[in-house]
Design a protein around this motif. Sequence first.
Motif, PDB file in Angstrom:
ATOM      1  N   MET A  45      27.417  33.058  62.856  1.00  0.00           N
ATOM      2  CA  MET A  45      27.322  32.804  61.417  1.00  0.00           C
ATOM      3  C   MET A  45      27.130  34.097  60.636  1.00  0.00           C
ATOM      4  N   ASN A  54      30.241  28.553  57.969  1.00  0.00           N
ATOM      5  CA  ASN A  54      29.476  28.984  59.131  1.00  0.00           C
ATOM      6  C   ASN A  54      29.439  27.921  60.223  1.00  0.00           C
ATOM      7  N   GLN A 180      22.555  31.362  54.681  1.00  0.00           N
ATOM      8  CA  GLN A 180      23.887  31.009  54.190  1.00  0.00           C
ATOM      9  C   GLN A 180      24.015  31.482  52.747  1.00  0.00           C
TER      10      GLN A 180
END
Length: 242
Positions: A45, A54, A180
């Motif tokens: 990721m 991801n 993220q």
Amino acid sequence: MLRAKFFAFPLFALTAAAMTVPASYARADEGEETAAEADAAAGAMQDGWNIVQNATSSPEHKTLVQAITAAGLADTLSAAGPFTVFAPTDQAFAAVPQPMTAYLMDPVNKDHLAQVLKYHVVPGTITSTDLYAKIKAGGGKTTLTTVEGEPLTFTEVQGNIKVDGTQGSSGYVTQADVTQSNGVIHVLNGVLMPTLKAAEPAAAPAAPATGAAPAAPATDAAPATAEPAPADEAAPATDPAN
């Protein structure tokens, strides 16, 4: 990133009839496999990618991505968020009884699949540090409300974060704080189940509007009274001589 120190398989209650499957715990070699899964997922990721990008790149979340796509949630989880996702691995999904998996992946049951996935998503960015602090402040337990609407319960077990859903479902965070662009992923070794709600029945089509009753045809005006017949011609005058 925080790696879990202890791994256990969760208790599942994952049939449409709410049949409970007994808990089973991981052997040592299974724990090593789970740790390797978590490392592989996190290593694939990238911080600048969103949750769906991801998850798609992760070698351990193929089933999750398939489910997200089937449920129509890819656009939602690609949006700005932020979201906190407790992401079950392929191994976690493999432990779900096959009849339940088949049921959820049937397009007819798309709404139920979406409910299950939304039960793994919490609004906002919640890090493992946040979770440990909330657990401590709550006297050993805390809850967070999911996007699905029901809460998840969090406790600390031997230094690890345990997540409990409904119907006896649970899992442990095996890799925390995978950043993220639109939130954070915590890799989970279990699939969490909400209370599946019946799909809303489709609204009955509205009855067509009743048209106004047709107007009665206009009655022709009564014909004008006929002109009086002309007066009889005057009788000829009587001859006075007769």
